[in-house]
Every structure is written in structure tokens, then in C-alpha cells.
Design an enzyme around this catalytic site. Structure first.
Site: not given
Length: 344
Positions: A90, A112, A138, A215, A239
Site C-alpha cells: 500500500s 494512491y 486505487t 482497483k 473498497h
């Protein structure tokens, strides 16, 4: 685990309607088994976005894993490597991408998009240099969902936990009590780009040779468009019920996404996957693979690397048993099974 950390992992947004719907929807999926298929024991191996995996699954990107265990993402990455499945790092990992690369195995990087475009480009470069095999972007967090458990708990990151891949100044809000009640809402809304467009993905496609996995797709038209700009895969996802409360259960949108892309890119699903039987259900509905989230975190909290390894081992055993009972020798055969989505 402290109650606030447990709520942070388990909770969803608003009334948690979508969170509950994810699990209920999987329970409505039935798979019609085939008989007299003979053959050897099933082989659950798969190729996901160009990465060979021992199972048709990857460990989903999940933030701040040192909240659950001192080793955090390091323990999860080592367990995933030992199990032979991809581990998705992440952006908000509490361990840097460079440190995690030493854990071995196949790793992807979840991106992100930050307000600072240069910082975003730097994250991509670091992921490439660390040997990540894919980028998972994402796209369903223009702002953070209102997660009422965190709001009521006044959730704040402890000082020793931070987003290790992001500049310290950009994460300071996560450690400061917020008027909203959740420091993570304040941090996310201040750090993430609030107005991503398809042009951002097109720019990313032109700047990296890595496979791109998009995603957070639910509408089949979005899946089709992602494939059209060169995405290697899309993840049908809400999510884990943590963003828009009122979105459909992800697995209910899976068949339409598979039909929309018609083999032009792979389709994964997450949000509610809890067993090897769920993995088989997803395959029978047309998925190429799944992402596993919360079960991994519970394993990490319970036993660190060994706990995560235990979760992945259980999923492996369950999937092999389900494949055997359903009469399919491999993932390709599993995707040809008939699946029925029952009514709510």
C-alpha cells in the site's frame, strides 16, 4: 487488539450497509459441480497481471499494518512470498517499499494519487526500482468514506506508526485529533487527489512499462474504459464497504465487468472474500482471481508472519477441496463452471 484498532480493521462507512451486503452476496452464489471428471489432484496455480501465483489470489493492499503487529507489512510480505502469492504494497504501508522488497516473492505496488503530482511520480519510480511487478491504482477514494466507528473512537495514529512511503509532513494530520473525529479522514482528504480523471491513468500508462491494475471499478462501462486505455486488469471492488455506503456488493457486478472487457484485460474481485469456496465462486462467475483483505489482517494480529501463513494455508486447502468437489482440475476449468446468483 485495542477496540479502536479492531474497529478500524472491521468497520465500513456510514451504516455499513455495503459492508454487510458483500458477505451476503457471496453466500447467495451457488456453483453447479461437474462429476466423473477424473484426473489428478487440482492445480490452483494462476497467472495474475503477468505474475505467476500458486493460487488465484493476491494479498490486497492494506494500510498501517504495524497497528496490528510490530513487524507489520514485513511479516505479511514474508508469508505471502512463502505461500507463492503476490503481495500488494500500500501507498500507506507502515514499512517502506524498499524495505519490503527484501522480503522476496512477487510484489505489486498500490498507488494512491497524491495531490502533489511529482510526489506521485516519485512513488511510481520507487516501486519500479524496488522490483514491483505491477502498479495497482486505487480510483474509488476521491475523499475518504465517513467511517463512523473511527469517528466515534476519535481514531488517531499512534506516533510510532506512519505512512512510511509518504513524506512525513504529508502524514502529520493522521497523528492529530481532528474536528471530524477521525484523523485518518483529515489526512486522506488533505493528501489524496480529489479529482482524478481518465487522463491521469492515460498519463500513468505513458510513463511506466509496468502492468496497471485499476482497483475500485463497479460499473462495467468503467471496466471497459480501463481496458481501453491499456489496463492489464481491473478489480471489481467497493473498497470492502469502506467508501460509498449504498454501492452494490462487488461480486454482484463481477459478471457484467467480465462481459464488458471480453478478454481484453483480466478481472479480479475483492470485498467479502472469506474462504476458498468464495474464491471458487468468483472464478465460476468469470474472475481471473481475487484479492484477500481482512482475513490476512486478523491472521497478522493473531500471530504475525505465522498467523498470515496460517490464513493463506487454510485458503489453499479450502480452494483445493472445493475444486475437487466441483470437478475442476485447474483454474481454467473452474472458470467454466456454472454459477448462479440467488436473489436477496
Amino acid at each position: 487488539m485495542s477496540a479502536p484498532v479492531r474497529d478500524f480493521v472491521a468497520g465500513g462507512s456510514e451504516a455499513e450497509t455495503t459492508l454487510a451486503a458483500n458477505r451476503a452476496a457471496f453466500d447467495r452464489v451457488t456453483v453447479v459441480p461437474r462429476v466423473l471428471t477424473g484426473g489428478p489432484a487440482p492445480d490452483p496455480g494462476a497467472t495474475l497481471a503477468g505474475t505467476r501465483s500458486a493460487l488465484p489470489l493476491a494479498v490486497a493492499p492494506m494500510a498501517y499494518q504495524r497497528l496490528l503487529h510490530p513487524e507489520g507489512e514485513l511479516a505479511t510480505a514474508r508469508a505471502a512470498a512463502a505461500a507463492g502469492v503476490p503481495f500488494v504494497i500500500s501507498t500507506l504501508s507502515s514499512v517502506t517499499v524498499e524495505e519490503l522488497s527484501a522480503a522476496g516473492g512477487e510484489q505489486w505496488f498500490q498507488l494512491y494519487w497524491l495531490r502533489d503530482d511529482l510526489a506521485t511520480v516519485e512513488l511510481v519510480r520507487r516501486a519500479e526500482d524496488a522490483g514491483c511487478r505491477a502498479l495497482m491504482v486505487t480510483v474509488d477514494v476521491p475523499v475518504m468514506g465517513r467511517r463512523l466507528r473511527d469517528v466515534r473512537n476519535g481514531f488517531v495514529l499512534p506516533p510510532e506508526i506512519r505512512a512510511a512511503n509518504v513524506a512525513a509532513g504529508a502524514t502529520s494530520a493522521a497523528h492529530t485529533p481532528a474536528d471530524s473525529g477521525s484523523a485518518l479522514i483529515a489526512h486522506t482528504n488533505g493528501a489524496f487527489h480529489p479529482a482524478l480523471t481518465w487522463a491521469h491513468l492515460e498519463t500513468l500508462r505513458s510513463r511506466t512499462a509496468l502492468p496497471i491494475v485499476v482497483k475500485g471499478v463497479l460499473d462495467p462501462a468503467d471496466a471497459r474504459r480501463a481496458a481501453g486505455i491499456g489496463a492489464s486488469a481491473v478489480v471489481v471492488s467497493n473498497h470492502g464497504g469502506r467508501q460509498f455506503d449504498g454501492a452494490p456488493a462487488a461480486v454482484t457486478m463481477l459478471p457484467a465487468a467480465v462481459e464488458a472487457v471480453r478478454g481484453t484485460c483480466e478481472v479480479f474481485v475483492d470485498s467479502g472474500v472469506r474462504s476458498g469456496t468464495d474464491v471458487l465462486r468468483a472464478l465460476a462467475l468469470g474472475a481471473d482471481g481475487v484479492l484477500i483483505g481482512r482475513p490476512v489482517l486478523w491472521g497478522l494480529a493473531a500471530g504475525g508472519e505465522a498467523g498470515v501463513a496460517g490464513v493463506l494455508s487454510v485458503l489453499d486447502g479450502e480452494l483445493r477441496a472445493a475444486m475437487r468437489l466441483a470437478g475442476c482440475a485447474d483454474v481454467a476449468a473452474a472458470r467454466k463452471l456454472t454459477a448462479i446468483m440467488g436473489r436477496p
